[in-house]
Structures are given as structure tokens and as C-alpha cells.
Design a protein around this motif. Sequence first.
Motif, PDB file in Angstrom:
ATOM      1  N   LYS A 141       0.835  -1.203   0.000  1.00  0.00           N
ATOM      2  CA  LYS A 141       0.000   0.000   0.000  1.00  0.00           C
ATOM      3  C   LYS A 141       0.866   1.247   0.000  1.00  0.00           C
ATOM      4  O   LYS A 141       2.044   1.203   0.363  1.00  0.00           O
ATOM      5  N   LYS A 142       0.274   2.362  -0.379  1.00  0.00           N
ATOM      6  CA  LYS A 142       0.928   3.646  -0.174  1.00  0.00           C
ATOM      7  C   LYS A 142       1.040   3.890   1.327  1.00  0.00           C
ATOM      8  O   LYS A 142       0.233   3.378   2.117  1.00  0.00           O
ATOM      9  N   ARG A 143       2.012   4.669   1.734  1.00  0.00           N
ATOM     10  CA  ARG A 143       2.226   4.931   3.168  1.00  0.00           C
ATOM     11  C   ARG A 143       0.947   5.428   3.853  1.00  0.00           C
ATOM     12  O   ARG A 143       0.613   5.005   4.956  1.00  0.00           O
ATOM     13  N   LYS A 144       0.214   6.323   3.184  1.00  0.00           N
ATOM     14  CA  LYS A 144      -0.980   6.892   3.809  1.00  0.00           C
ATOM     15  C   LYS A 144      -2.057   5.844   4.040  1.00  0.00           C
ATOM     16  O   LYS A 144      -2.963   6.062   4.850  1.00  0.00           O
ATOM     17  N   ASN A 145      -1.990   4.724   3.320  1.00  0.00           N
ATOM     18  CA  ASN A 145      -2.990   3.669   3.472  1.00  0.00           C
ATOM     19  C   ASN A 145      -2.494   2.505   4.315  1.00  0.00           C
ATOM     20  O   ASN A 145      -3.129   1.459   4.375  1.00  0.00           O
ATOM     21  N   ALA A 181      -6.245   1.267   4.948  1.00  0.00           N
ATOM     22  CA  ALA A 181      -6.584   2.370   5.857  1.00  0.00           C
ATOM     23  C   ALA A 181      -7.010   3.587   5.041  1.00  0.00           C
ATOM     24  O   ALA A 181      -6.388   3.910   4.028  1.00  0.00           O
ATOM     25  N   PHE A 182      -8.067   4.253   5.500  1.00  0.00           N
ATOM     26  CA  PHE A 182      -8.600   5.438   4.828  1.00  0.00           C
ATOM     27  C   PHE A 182      -8.348   6.661   5.705  1.00  0.00           C
ATOM     28  O   PHE A 182      -9.137   6.953   6.610  1.00  0.00           O
ATOM     29  N   PRO A 183      -7.252   7.389   5.479  1.00  0.00           N
ATOM     30  CA  PRO A 183      -6.871   8.473   6.391  1.00  0.00           C
ATOM     31  C   PRO A 183      -7.830   9.634   6.448  1.00  0.00           C
ATOM     32  O   PRO A 183      -7.827  10.381   7.411  1.00  0.00           O
ATOM     33  N   THR A 184      -8.668   9.838   5.448  1.00  0.00           N
ATOM     34  CA  THR A 184      -9.560  10.996   5.474  1.00  0.00           C
ATOM     35  C   THR A 184     -10.936  10.677   6.044  1.00  0.00           C
ATOM     36  O   THR A 184     -11.714  11.575   6.332  1.00  0.00           O
ATOM     37  N   GLU A 185     -11.248   9.386   6.213  1.00  0.00           N
ATOM     38  CA  GLU A 185     -12.612   9.016   6.584  1.00  0.00           C
ATOM     39  C   GLU A 185     -12.955   9.383   8.022  1.00  0.00           C
ATOM     40  O   GLU A 185     -14.038   9.866   8.309  1.00  0.00           O
ATOM     41  N   ALA A 186     -12.033   9.121   8.961  1.00  0.00           N
ATOM     42  CA  ALA A 186     -12.343   9.363  10.372  1.00  0.00           C
ATOM     43  C   ALA A 186     -11.520  10.500  10.954  1.00  0.00           C
ATOM     44  O   ALA A 186     -11.644  10.816  12.124  1.00  0.00           O
ATOM     45  N   GLY A 187     -10.685  11.122  10.134  1.00  0.00           N
ATOM     46  CA  GLY A 187      -9.748  12.104  10.656  1.00  0.00           C
ATOM     47  C   GLY A 187     -10.385  13.298  11.341  1.00  0.00           C
ATOM     48  O   GLY A 187      -9.783  13.906  12.210  1.00  0.00           O
ATOM     49  N   VAL A 188     -11.610  13.653  10.971  1.00  0.00           N
ATOM     50  CA  VAL A 188     -12.229  14.838  11.561  1.00  0.00           C
ATOM     51  C   VAL A 188     -12.747  14.568  12.965  1.00  0.00           C
ATOM     52  O   VAL A 188     -13.000  15.495  13.718  1.00  0.00           O
ATOM     53  N   ILE A 189     -12.916  13.313  13.339  1.00  0.00           N
ATOM     54  CA  ILE A 189     -13.462  13.004  14.664  1.00  0.00           C
ATOM     55  C   ILE A 189     -12.527  12.157  15.506  1.00  0.00           C
ATOM     56  O   ILE A 189     -12.764  11.963  16.681  1.00  0.00           O
ATOM     57  N   SER A 190     -11.453  11.679  14.921  1.00  0.00           N
ATOM     58  CA  SER A 190     -10.553  10.796  15.648  1.00  0.00           C
ATOM     59  C   SER A 190      -9.160  10.873  15.054  1.00  0.00           C
ATOM     60  O   SER A 190      -8.988  11.195  13.877  1.00  0.00           O
ATOM     61  N   ASP A 191      -8.151  10.565  15.894  1.00  0.00           N
ATOM     62  CA  ASP A 191      -6.790  10.485  15.369  1.00  0.00           C
ATOM     63  C   ASP A 191      -6.498   9.096  14.813  1.00  0.00           C
ATOM     64  O   ASP A 191      -5.404   8.836  14.309  1.00  0.00           O
ATOM     65  N   HIS A 192      -7.485   8.201  14.884  1.00  0.00           N
ATOM     66  CA  HIS A 192      -7.383   6.887  14.250  1.00  0.00           C
ATOM     67  C   HIS A 192      -8.142   6.904  12.927  1.00  0.00           C
ATOM     68  O   HIS A 192      -9.141   7.603  12.779  1.00  0.00           O
TER      69      HIS A 192
END
Length: 205
Positions: A141-145, A181-192
Motif C-alpha cells: 500500500k501507499k504509506r498513507k494507506n 486504511a482510509f486516512p480521510t474518513e475518520a480524521g475529523v473526529i478521531s486520530d485513528h
Amino acid sequence: MEVFWSGGYEAEHASSGVALLLSPEMKGSMTDHVEVSDRIMWVKLKLGREVWAIVSAYGPDSGKTDEVRANFWNELRDCVDSFGNNVKVMVLGDLNARVGNTVIDGVVGVYSVPGVNESGEKLIDMCLEQELVVGNTFFKKKRKNKYTWERQVRGIVVERALMDYVLIAKKEQGRLVDVHAFPTEAGVISDHHLVEGKLIVAQRW
């Protein structure tokens, strides 16, 4: 959708807890569920001729006492060990563990990320004992994923780690076709970040 929850409270606020969200179809396939503790629960699903145990776990962070952390890993190990040979096991959750990027045959694959801690070592030990593989580390995967957690300061990422896992029995590893991993999906409400695992299970017919 139906939520199954196991958690604790302190002063009317949740101190820890785990949950599993099941679709109506999966709810109809559920044969049992057990709340082991405020950090571990599982559901058992009858899918065709197969039985799957899906374990949801939330590992204590490094700020918890040695006793709390030791109890968690003992409970999780005992939980996985309690299922018979005819039950296919998957463990999901934020384990607050970092397994590092050293390849361990049959446990940690070539696509892991740097960073290891004591809980990561305990996770590896449990996987070796219970014949589980760290599914996240077997997909390019790409690092962000790959990273599932990050800490930001003034909008800048200063630390990131792989701490949310999809573990599966080694003998069923071929059923796991992706972990992402989807870094933009939960980022606004969690650091996970949201982590998706794709699994091939038996058809109903």
C-alpha cells in the motif's frame, strides 16, 4: 444495523469499550455473542457450513499499569484459544501495539511499517502461539494507506503508527484479500483512521 457493545464507565463517561456493528444479514447469521470485558467481546457467525468468531479488542495504552496491560493480553490470548478447531477466528481493533517492520515468517509480512513497542512484542508472541497473522502487513500500500493513527500539531503530522489491526488465523490467511486504511474518513473526529478488511467467506448455498 445493530450495535453490540461492551464497555465501562467512570463518572458517567466511557472509560473504555469495544463494539461490533452488524448488518441485518450478519445479525441473522449470529449464533452467539459474549462480552468478555470492557476491552474484549466477540460474536459467532454461522456462514454456510462455516463458523466464524469475530473478536473486537481495544488494547490499553502505555499509560495504563503493567497489571492492566498484562491482564488484557492474557484475556485476549485465552479468548482466541477458547474457540475450537472448527471455528475460524478473526481479531479486529485498536490494540495500541506497534509490531515493527521486521519480517516474522507467518506473522508479520514484508509490508509493515517501522516502530515497535512492548505491546507489539506481546501481540507478536500471541500470534505465534495462536497461529494468527497480522493481516495489515501482507498488502502493498501507499504509506498513507498503511498507517492507522497519527498525531498532529497545528495541522502538521508529527507522528504516525500502525496500531489498528486485522488479525486472522494463519490457515485462513488466503481468505483475507485486502486491508486498507482510509486516512480521510475518520480524521475529523478521531486520530485513528478507518480500516477496511476484505474477507472471502462461505456462500450460503
